[in-house]
Motif scaffolding. Structure first.
Motif, short mmCIF file in Angstrom:
data_model
loop_
_atom_site.label_atom_id
_atom_site.label_comp_id
_atom_site.label_asym_id
_atom_site.label_seq_id
_atom_site.Cartn_x
_atom_site.Cartn_y
_atom_site.Cartn_z
N SER A 135 -54.86 0.77 -102.45
CA SER A 135 -56.01 0.25 -103.19
C SER A 135 -56.52 -1.02 -102.53
O SER A 135 -55.75 -1.86 -102.08
CB SER A 135 -55.63 -0.03 -104.65
OG SER A 135 -54.66 -1.06 -104.72
N TYR A 151 -61.09 9.48 -109.01
CA TYR A 151 -61.23 9.39 -107.56
C TYR A 151 -60.94 10.77 -106.97
O TYR A 151 -59.98 11.42 -107.37
CB TYR A 151 -60.24 8.40 -106.97
CG TYR A 151 -60.41 6.97 -107.42
CD1 TYR A 151 -61.07 6.04 -106.60
CD2 TYR A 151 -59.93 6.54 -108.65
CE1 TYR A 151 -61.23 4.72 -107.01
CE2 TYR A 151 -60.08 5.23 -109.06
CZ TYR A 151 -60.74 4.32 -108.24
OH TYR A 151 -60.90 3.02 -108.64
N THR A 155 -61.34 0.55 -104.57
CA THR A 155 -61.33 1.64 -103.59
C THR A 155 -59.91 2.15 -103.40
O THR A 155 -58.97 1.37 -103.27
CB THR A 155 -61.89 1.16 -102.24
OG1 THR A 155 -63.26 0.77 -102.41
CG2 THR A 155 -61.83 2.27 -101.19
N ASP A 183 -68.22 10.51 -106.36
CA ASP A 183 -68.27 9.40 -105.40
C ASP A 183 -67.20 9.46 -104.32
O ASP A 183 -66.27 8.69 -104.30
CB ASP A 183 -68.16 8.08 -106.16
CG ASP A 183 -68.38 6.90 -105.21
OD1 ASP A 183 -68.98 7.11 -104.14
OD2 ASP A 183 -67.96 5.80 -105.56
N SER A 237 -61.67 7.84 -98.42
CA SER A 237 -61.64 6.85 -99.49
C SER A 237 -62.62 7.22 -100.59
O SER A 237 -63.54 8.00 -100.38
CB SER A 237 -61.98 5.45 -98.94
OG SER A 237 -63.32 5.41 -98.49
N SER A 238 -62.39 6.66 -101.76
CA SER A 238 -63.28 6.83 -102.90
C SER A 238 -63.28 5.53 -103.68
O SER A 238 -62.24 4.88 -103.81
CB SER A 238 -62.79 7.99 -103.78
OG SER A 238 -63.64 8.18 -104.89
N THR A 239 -64.47 5.13 -104.16
CA THR A 239 -64.61 3.86 -104.86
C THR A 239 -65.16 4.07 -106.26
O THR A 239 -66.12 4.81 -106.46
CB THR A 239 -65.56 2.92 -104.08
OG1 THR A 239 -65.03 2.70 -102.77
CG2 THR A 239 -65.71 1.58 -104.80
N GLN A 240 -64.52 3.42 -107.21
CA GLN A 240 -64.97 3.44 -108.60
C GLN A 240 -64.74 2.04 -109.18
O GLN A 240 -63.68 1.45 -108.99
CB GLN A 240 -64.18 4.46 -109.44
CG GLN A 240 -64.21 5.89 -108.93
CD GLN A 240 -65.56 6.55 -109.10
OE1 GLN A 240 -66.46 5.99 -109.75
NE2 GLN A 240 -65.73 7.72 -108.51
N GLY A 262 -60.28 -3.82 -102.59
CA GLY A 262 -61.39 -4.25 -103.43
C GLY A 262 -60.90 -5.08 -104.59
O GLY A 262 -60.03 -5.95 -104.43
N ASN A 291 -57.84 4.33 -100.72
CA ASN A 291 -57.85 4.86 -99.36
C ASN A 291 -56.67 5.80 -99.18
O ASN A 291 -55.54 5.47 -99.56
CB ASN A 291 -57.74 3.73 -98.34
CG ASN A 291 -58.86 2.72 -98.47
OD1 ASN A 291 -59.97 2.95 -98.01
ND2 ASN A 291 -58.59 1.60 -99.13
#
Length: 307
Positions: free
Chosen positions: A76, A162, A57, A39, A50-53, A78, A59
């Motif tokens: 971070s 991430y 997120t 992702d 960025s990557s979201t799990q 979210g 960044n």
């Protein structure tokens, strides 16, 4: 294994912890293990990735590489974290053009880049930092002027890791290279300054310890001040005797950029007092202000003109 160690600023020394990697009494370092990637999204236009799990997120932005060291801001957003971001990170790794820094030099700690995390201005920000091992003696691999950086992070309580990728380009600024070789001696030990390279972001210094006093080589640590007496922040610092046949210690320190009015840098070697005076590792002895008690070696002190 011969000694490889990372020396931190006085504040970090008290905790002996940087970026999840503990550097204790100098002979051992914790190894991080690999993680898979999922992702990933990125914005090439702004050089932000960025990557979201699990609703959180990470960044990565504001990357800086001046040829001395690399720094990337991680933030971070979210879902709110239950603790500081730096405390949530269980594992982190970087790859340079697809090659993990743990693979440099065949995996030898003495031949591979450093990697650390430092806290940012608020709980949701940390700075990832790294420098190559090219100033640690021998022909160690340096970071290229331009490369693809891959950042891998695992957060506590988040199942999937991430992964973020971003292009890195060394700043166009021409560094100032100072030809100021000098040697100081203390008993059977000599300390020789070899290289100094300064940019508007950092100053990198290399020196070599040689002689018969191996115990002092092992025990010495270093402070840095300018001609106004201002203590200079250490961004990275490492040393090893593994990359040469003579058993000499090569040191590579990176300090924060000097104030514009600074005229010189002084390297101040010292040995810290131990809480247990008979111990060779463990807790340092602190004064009433909570500062490490230091015994400075004036014979080895070096002053480097920068004007």
């Amino acid at each position: 294994m011969k000694n490889v160690y990372k020396v931190l600023s006085s504040a970090a020394l008290a905790g002996m912890l940087l970026g999840g990697i503990a550097w204790g009494s100098i002979d051992t370092a914790a190894e991080a293990k690999g993680a898979a990637s999922t992702d990933t999204s990125k914005s090439n236009a702004s050089n932000k990735v960025s990557s979201t799990q699990s609703g959180i997120t990470i960044n990565a932005a504001n990357a800086m590489y001046d040829g001395n060291y690399l720094r990337v801001e991680l933030k971070s957003t979210g879902k709110k974290l239950d603790k500081k971001l730096i405390e949530k990170i269980e594992f982190f790794e970087i790859l340079v053009d697809g090659k993990s820094i743990y693979e440099y030099g065949g995996g030898s700690i003495a031949k591979r880049p450093t990697l650390g995390l430092s806290p940012g201005p608020d709980a949701d920000i940390v700075y990832l930092t790294s420098s190559d091992a090219s100033w640690l003696g021998g022909n160690q691999e340096a970071y290229p002027d331009k490369f693809k950086l891959t950042i891998k992070i695992t957060l506590e309580g988040v199942k999937d890791p991430y992964t973020m990728e971003m292009p890195i380009q060394k700043s166009a600024e021409q560094p100032v290279v100072m030809k100021q070789e000098q040697t100081k001696k203390s008993g059977n030990l000599s300390m020789s300054l070899k290289q100094v390279r300064a940019t508007s972001a950092s100053t990198r210094l290399q020196w070599v310890l040689s002689g018969k006093d191996k115990e002092m080589m092992h025990d010495l640590m270093y402070d840095f001040v300018d001609d106004q007496g201002r203590e200079l922040e250490v961004l990275d610092g490492k040393g090893t005797d593994e990359n040469n046949a003579n058993g000499d210690y090569y040191f590579d320190y990176i300090i924060k950029a000097l104030d514009p009015d600074a005229k010189s840098i002084t390297i101040k070697p010292f040995t810290p007092e131990m809480e247990d005076p008979n111990a060779t590792s463990g807790a340092f002895k602190l004064d009433s202000n909570g500062e490490i008690i230091k015994n400075y070696n004036k014979d080895l002190e070096m002053t480097i003109s920068v004007k």
